[in-house]
Design an enzyme around this catalytic site. Structure first.
Site, PDB file in Angstrom:
ATOM      1  N   TRP A  37     -15.463  -6.240   4.986  1.00 27.17           N
ATOM      2  CA  TRP A  37     -15.772  -5.720   6.320  1.00 27.17           C
ATOM      3  C   TRP A  37     -15.580  -6.800   7.372  1.00 27.17           C
ATOM      4  O   TRP A  37     -15.078  -6.538   8.464  1.00 27.17           O
ATOM      5  CB  TRP A  37     -17.185  -5.136   6.362  1.00 27.17           C
ATOM      6  N   LYS A  95     -25.667   4.043   5.736  1.00 22.21           N
ATOM      7  CA  LYS A  95     -26.148   3.218   4.635  1.00 22.21           C
ATOM      8  C   LYS A  95     -27.682   3.266   4.570  1.00 22.21           C
ATOM      9  O   LYS A  95     -28.243   3.557   3.535  1.00 22.21           O
ATOM     10  CB  LYS A  95     -25.684   1.765   4.777  1.00 22.21           C
ATOM     11  N   ASP A 155     -22.713  -7.187  12.555  1.00 18.06           N
ATOM     12  CA  ASP A 155     -22.548  -5.908  11.872  1.00 18.06           C
ATOM     13  C   ASP A 155     -23.711  -5.801  10.888  1.00 18.06           C
ATOM     14  O   ASP A 155     -23.768  -6.539   9.912  1.00 18.06           O
ATOM     15  CB  ASP A 155     -21.191  -5.899  11.143  1.00 18.06           C
TER      16      ASP A 155
HETATM   17  C1  LIG Z   1     -19.718   0.725   5.479  1.00 13.01           C
HETATM   18  C2  LIG Z   1     -19.578  -0.477   6.316  1.00 13.01           C
HETATM   19  C3  LIG Z   1     -18.705  -0.516   7.416  1.00 13.01           C
HETATM   20  C4  LIG Z   1     -17.807   0.642   7.796  1.00 13.01           C
HETATM   21  O1  LIG Z   1     -18.537   1.632   8.411  1.00 13.01           O
HETATM   22  P1  LIG Z   1     -17.814   2.958   8.965  1.00 13.01           P
HETATM   23  O2  LIG Z   1     -18.952   3.638   9.651  1.00 13.01           O
HETATM   24  O3  LIG Z   1     -17.278   3.697   7.799  1.00 13.01           O
HETATM   25  O4  LIG Z   1     -16.746   2.544   9.904  1.00 13.01           O
HETATM   26  C5  LIG Z   1     -18.663  -1.671   8.168  1.00 13.01           C
HETATM   27  N1  LIG Z   1     -19.413  -2.745   7.865  1.00 13.01           N
HETATM   28  C6  LIG Z   1     -20.261  -2.742   6.804  1.00 13.01           C
HETATM   29  C7  LIG Z   1     -21.078  -3.954   6.512  1.00 13.01           C
HETATM   30  C8  LIG Z   1     -20.366  -1.607   6.003  1.00 13.01           C
HETATM   31  O5  LIG Z   1     -21.198  -1.601   4.946  1.00 13.01           O
END
Ligand SMILES: *Cc1c(COP(=O)(O)O)cnc(C)c1O
Length: 356
Positions: free
Chosen positions: A99, A190, A166
């Site tokens: 990511w 998540k 993030d």
């Molecule tokens: C799942 C995830 C993403 C991607 O998220 P989307 O909503 O599918 O764009 C980005 N960063 C992390 C750390 C993730 O676990």
């Protein structure tokens, strides 16, 4: 048979959250209409949005000078939206996994990117330490929990430049000192709600820093000024997030969650260390409390498929590891009950008895 949902995302939600959402889909607060069929500008949905923002701020103890937004586009959209709004000349990034790399790729479209440190040398199984954050960077970007590799930053860094994070897969899993961050974002699917909504926490001095034209929908200022209602927000996913926030508050908030998450992770990591058939992939001080990655010991490698089938036959769901790590990954988000962790540990013990 009872299923134990260890999926990485979309992932487990509290039973109560699902039930309350189902009720609101049929009839929101007894108004005789579904949450899915009312105007986002009416008072009923405004009430949902206001309470979700309020609880979000309360539970994370977010200071006054921050805004909470609910947007579309996923965390992946934030990979470009953040540099679009913040990157003038140069940005610094910590490369801790897939990511983070995707975020770096997008930032490169807007200016120079300095990768201050990377754990690529060991397939991202640790969080780099002792790196320097360049003071001439417009911001420093981190991924606090690396969902795929099972590593996590367990502290809030001091950064000389605006810190951007993030937090897709560990938001609300621990108390966060939000005042150390300029921008925090993540997909809800998540640890917060269903797919379809992205949360953004942004300090009020961040938008409007750059001279360039930013497309209206990608400009944070638009969404701040319009209270996340510039266009139609993802109403139903936001409602589910609200139910999760209510549930979190009832349980005692993020400190209680952190304690429970530590206990759960200790149980599973303990078994991975004890059981001679398995070993963890992440370095101990970098291990995630949210995504627990493990593989079969080298001499039992050929039993991986059999273990997966064995575990599946006993109700374990979603424990196959990501292809870039292999083996297994048990995602142990807030809503994962301790009993499910114990059920997985029992399966590992049973498999050991069967084979050794
Ligand atoms: C799942 C995830 C993403 C991607 O998220 P989307 O909503 O599918 O764009 C980005 N960063 C992390 C750390 C993730 O676990």
């Amino acid at each position: 048979m009872r299923k134990h949902n260890f999926s990485a995302g979309p992932s487990i939600l509290a039973k109560e959250v699902i039930k309350n959402t189902a009720n609101a889909v049929l009839d929101l607060n007894g108004i005789g209409l579904s949450i899915m069929e009312i105007s986002h500008r009416g008072k009923d949905f405004q009430g949902v949005m206001d309470e979700a923002v309020e609880l979000f701020k309360q539970l994370l103890d977010i200071p006054e000078n921050y805004h909470v937004l609910f947007l579309g586009g996923g965390a992946s959209m934030q990979f470009c939206m953040a540099p679009y709004n913040l990157l003038n000349k140069k940005a610094a990034y910590l490369e801790t996994g897939v990511w983070a790399k995707k975020a770096i790729k997008e930032a490169k479209g807007f200016g120079e990117v300095e990768v201050v440190a990377s754990s690529a040398d060991k397939n991202y199984n640790y969080i780099p330490k002792g790196f320097e954050i360049p003071e001439d960077a417009d911001y420093f970007h981190i991924t606090t929990n690396n969902t795929i590799f099972g590593t996590e930053i367990h502290e809030d860094y001091d950064s000389p430049v605006p810190l951007v994070a993030d937090m897709s897969s560990d938001i609300f899993s621990r108390p966060v000192d939000v005042s150390k961050y300029a921008l925090i974002y993540g997909g809800a699917q998540k640890n917060l709600g269903p797919a379809g909504v992205t949360f953004v926490i942004i300090r009020d001095d961040i938008p409007g820093r750059l001279e360039r034209y930013i497309p209206t929908m990608l400009n944070y200022k638009t969404h701040i000024d319009q209270g996340s209602m510039f266009n139609t927000p993802p109403c139903l996913p936001i409602y589910t997030c609200l139910e999760t926030l209510r549930w979190l508050k009832k349980l005692g908030g993020v400190s209680v969650m952190q304690k429970m998450n530590r206990e759960k992770a200790d149980i599973l990591y303990g078994e991975i260390e004890r059981n001679p058939m398995f070993s963890g992939t992440a370095e101990k001080d970098s291990r995630s409390l949210m995504n627990i990655c493990f593989v079969m010991e080298e001499k039992y490698k050929e039993l991986e498929k059999e273990f997966l089938e064995f575990a599946t036959s006993r109700g374990m769901v979603g424990i196959k590891g990501h292809r870039s790590v292999g083996g297994f990954r048990a995602s142990t988000y807030n809503a994962m009950p301790r009993e499910s962790i114990i059920a997985l540990v029992d399966v590992m013990k049973e498999f050991e008895k069967k084979n050794l």
